[in-house]
Design an enzyme around this catalytic site. Structure first.
Site, PDB file in Angstrom:
ATOM      1  N   GLU A  95       6.757  19.018 -61.790  1.00  0.00           N
ATOM      2  CA  GLU A  95       7.159  19.839 -61.740  1.00  0.00           C
ATOM      3  C   GLU A  95       8.221  20.104 -63.385  1.00  0.00           C
ATOM      4  OE1 GLU A  95       8.144  22.903 -59.906  1.00  0.00           O
ATOM      5  OE2 GLU A  95       6.721  21.908 -57.713  1.00  0.00           O
ATOM      6  N   SER A 487      10.428  42.418  -5.826  1.00  0.00           N
ATOM      7  CA  SER A 487      10.274  41.907  -3.681  1.00  0.00           C
ATOM      8  C   SER A 487      11.353  41.050  -4.662  1.00  0.00           C
ATOM      9  CB  SER A 487       9.387  41.797  -3.610  1.00  0.00           C
ATOM     10  OG  SER A 487       8.417  42.648  -3.364  1.00  0.00           O
TER      11      SER A 487
END
Length: 820
Positions: A95, A487
């Site tokens: 980096e 149901s």
């Protein structure tokens, strides 16, 4: 002459100096103005030294195991001294190689980025140092503009002036994003490798160091080939910087990566954590939620929660597979090589440890008649035809394709897959010496579902799953999806009937019926049974077991709408309930939690317990701020509850819930299916645990033919209850003192007599038993009543047919007139 020359020289120098001074002033003003413009609203970086990590709120299961945390700041901060030296070196090498030598800015890198951006005609490359990245993370937006870059440079200089290099690294490593929701190096170590940061190896450190540049691209879960290439780049950079030797890099690169499954143990209850977050914020406010260090103790049982999650996911996958293979996730053409370089499949093979039984992403490398070759997380393996039979069996022969007579035809694998396809696979067997791994073809279902478990005696919610995958959809269907119950609503009609004096032995004639007086319905409403068959005189026990619609509608009409709706409301059903006879068929709506809590009341002798998810809230020092004790309200009598429970046991014993018998203990429950198979339910209970499962699409489309509650929902219910109760002793439903058992005539529901053809034991409320024995006359009277109803229905159909023929003739005449 000389004085004249001096004067001329003086005037000339004056003409040069004054404009120069003016220009300098302008430059200074412009520079100062520019500096003021770019810094006018920049924060003071001194706040970085005073960074305070708010404790947030911790959420615990009922055994005090951590379920999750709610924090203002993402990630788990760790001090720099706990971070392995190799990880710091890897991050710096890849980096910001000059991090320890510059003062916030890398001028060479900035110049390179500037030239690249000029060439591209816009901001394409950052050239940012670690310090600049920290400035961006902490203070700036991610937009790519020149003005933001200038502000970043100014902030980087300020940060370097006020913080040491170690302080900058500490902040950076705890703030940077590593993908898959992992903020900071500790969270990244846990997410990818399931370990604390201090335990990371050089190989693992190189993988993590390569992620911040582009987490989604370099994630090993997205593309391991690319991850390994990035890992090698990081290791090569570490060699160049003198941090490691070539031998160390080679050894690190060759080590298999033991990647952790993305779903961590603490992630089994994300829907619970989110529900608690909303509740705590509503009760105490956002400040308390994030800053007071609250501890929330829930009623969740981790083992039951895991059982519910696994059963729901497996059941939804099975349902999805029944309707065929939708195709690969995507297609990527294999990378071309020049013959000198190894193919990427070779370079990454064997570089990870596979999680047995997990579903992961893989790439098809070859397809043949005896299976499919797959590379998944760098491990070579194959899918045999048996591992993809569910997909191949749904493929039909192509037009003109010859099918051998007398043999079962199955499509070849190349009918559905080709090299380069990205697919989902389950790890069926790990690689052995000389053999690759075995995979099964999978696909992530589009259908959704929800599951709930709760303790009938306390109302404590033991498991709560709001969908297939929280990462895909955060909507908590268990709490908030109001769906038609089908149901599964019928037990409320029967419970109200039991309270109204009916018994399981009461007879209602199952025959076609038409209602003309129902409001909000078309005149001549003629409901039907699911199978469109009718069985004449039917006991209520049998009607509920086989989910007979006509009997339930007639029963509702006799009991009345108001008592049934009132009972449903008292049991906690809060969704809309229609005030017409369609209520008997479950046209009302309920959430999975509401429906499950209502059924739990029947297991608890008719007393509904308030569902409780949060049992206590404590402060940072452990002091109890609030606690909730079980709260119950008697709704149905214990006798009526037992009668209904006995009937619901027969739903499982020989009715629509037959699949649930596999639980291997007394179970009462009911299936539910709505029109066009849009919703599928199974809700039921044992003496000590109630549970409910709903399955359906969010957009309310059909689940597919025959995907009833019995087929789509009850297997999920069965699987989770078997696992949840495996250590719990088997208990029967205890009959209360006010219930008696008598032998009755199965045809009439009256007391059995010497000439009864079939007799069965039946339960009754004490004092409500039949008082006389069944006779031949009783049986004949019922048969005669049924005959009349069937004849009336046939006459209605005849009249309906005549009416339709007349209408058709009128239509034909009108059409002829229009033509004329």
């Amino acid at each position: 002459m000389l004085p004249h020359k001096k004067a001329s020289s003086h005037r000339t120098s004056g003409r040069v100096v004054v404009p120069a001074l003016v220009l300098a002033v302008i430059i200074l003003l412009a520079g100062g103005g520019g500096y003021w413009y770019f810094t006018r609203d920049l924060p003071w970086v001194d706040v970085l030294k005073d960074q305070k990590a708010y404790p947030g709120t911790k959420i615990y299961a009922d055994d005090n195991v951590l379920l999750g945390e709610i924090k203002f700041e993402k990630g788990t901060p760790v001090p720099l001294k706990k971070v392995p030296k190799s990880l710091v070196q890897a991050i710096v090498a890849v980096e910001d190689a000059h991090f320890f030598r510059h003062h916030g800015l890398d001028y060479v890198g900035m110049l390179r980025a500037l030239l690249t951006n000029i060439w591209a005609g816009g901001v394409r490359q950052g050239g940012s140092t670690i310090t600049q990245q920290l400035a961006k993370i902490m203070f700036l937006t991610p937009e790519r503009t020149f003005s933001r870059k200038i502000r970043e440079v100014i902030l980087a200089r300020r940060i370097e002036a006020r913080l040491t290099k170690d302080e900058i690294l500490d902040l950076y490593l705890n703030k940077i994003y590593f993908g898959h929701g992992a903020y900071g190096i500790e969270m990244a170590a846990q997410t990818y490798f399931g370990k604390h940061v201090e335990a990371l190896t050089l190989s693992e450190s190189a993988v993590l160091a390569g992620l911040p540049k582009a987490p989604n691209i370099y994630s090993p879960y997205a593309d391991l080939d690319r991850t390994k290439r990035r890992q090698k780049y990081v290791l090569d950079r570490m060699i160049e910087e003198g941090y490691i030797t070539a031998e160390e890099a080679k050894s690190a690169y060759s080590k298999p990566l033991a990647l952790r499954n993305l779903r961590k143990k603490t992630d089994v209850a994300p829907y619970v954590v989110e529900a608690v977050r909303k509740e705590i914020e509503e009760r105490y406010g956002q400040e308390a939620l994030y800053q007071k260090g609250l501890k929330v103790y829930t009623t969740i049982d981790p083992a039951m929660q895991l059982a519910a999650v696994q059963a729901l996911q497996a059941g939804l996958r099975d349902l999805d597979k029944r309707h065929g293979f939708r195709g690969p996730v995507e297609h990527r053409e294999p990378r071309k090589t020049d013959g000198k370089k190894k193919d990427e499949d070779e370079t990454t093979a064997g570089k990870t440890v596979l999680p047995l039984g997990e579903v992961i992403t893989g790439r098809v490398t070859a397809v043949s008649g005896d299976g499919v070759s797959v590379l998944a997380r760098g491990v070579k393996g194959r899918i045999p035809p048996s591992g993809m039979a569910w997909a191949l069996n749904k493929v039909r022969p192509a037009k003109g394709e010859k099918v051998p007579k007398g043999k079962k035809w199955r499509a070849a694998p190349d009918r559905i897959l080709k090299a380069g396809d990205i697919i989902r696979v389950r790890v069926a067997a790990l690689p052995q010496k000389g053999k690759g791994a075995l995979f099964d073809l999978e696909q992530d279902p589009l259908v959704e579902g929800a599951a709930v478990m709760l303790d009938p005696a306390t109302g404590f919610i033991r498991a709560l799953v709001g969908g297939f995958d929280f990462g895909r959809s955060e909507f908590n269907r268990a709490l908030h999806a109001r769906r038609q119950a089908g149901s599964a609503f019928k037990p409320f009609v029967y419970a109200a009937a039991m309270d109204a004096g009916f018994s399981p032995a009461s007879i209602i004639i199952d025959a076609p019926v038409t209602y003309d007086e129902q409001k909000d319905l078309k005149p001549g409403w003629s409901p039907e049974n699911y199978d469109r068959e009718y069985f004449g005189p039917t006991r209520l026990r049998t009607a509920l077991a086989y989910s007979r619609n006509i009997v339930t509608i007639k029963l509702l009409k006799e009991v009345g709408l108001k008592p049934v709706i009132g009972l449903a409301r008292q049991l906690g059903i809060s969704g809309p309930l229609p005030e017409d006879l369609t209520l008997a068929l479950g046209s009302g709506s309920a959430t999975p939690l509401d429906l499950t809590a209502a059924y739990a009341a029947f297991a608890n002798g008719g007393t509904r317990m308030k569902p409780i998810l949060i049992r206590a809230v404590a402060g940072a020092n452990g002091e109890i701020i609030e606690s909730e004790e079980p709260q119950g309200e008697p709704v149905v009598s214990p006798e009526s509850s037992y009668l209904l429970t006995s009937m619901l046991q027969d739903v499982v014993a020989y009715g629509t819930g037959w699949r649930v018998r596999e639980v291997g203990r007394p179970v009462a429950g009911k299936t539910g299916t709505t029109n066009d198979y849009i919703d599928a339910w199974f809700v039921g209970y044992t003496p000590n645990l109630a549970a409910g499962v709903w399955v359906g699409y969010d957009n309310e489309k059909s689940l597919g033919p025959q995907e009833t509650g019995s087929r789509a929902a009850s297997p999920i219910w069965t699987a989770m209850m078997k696992e949840a109760l495996k250590e719990v002793p088997v208990e029967p439903f205890v009959r209360p003192p006010g219930v008696t058992v008598l032998e009755i005539d199965a045809a009439t529901g009256l007391l059995a007599s010497f000439d009864s053809e079939e007799t069965i034991p039946e339960v009754f409320k004490a004092g409500k038993e039949p008082t006389r024995a069944s006779t031949q006359a009783d049986r004949e009277a019922l048969e005669e009543a049924a005959r009349k109803e069937f004849e009336a229905a046939a006459e209605r159909e005849k009249d309906k047919g005549k009416t339709e023929k007349k209408a058709a003739r009128r239509g034909q005449r009108q059409t002829q007139e229009d033509r004329d």
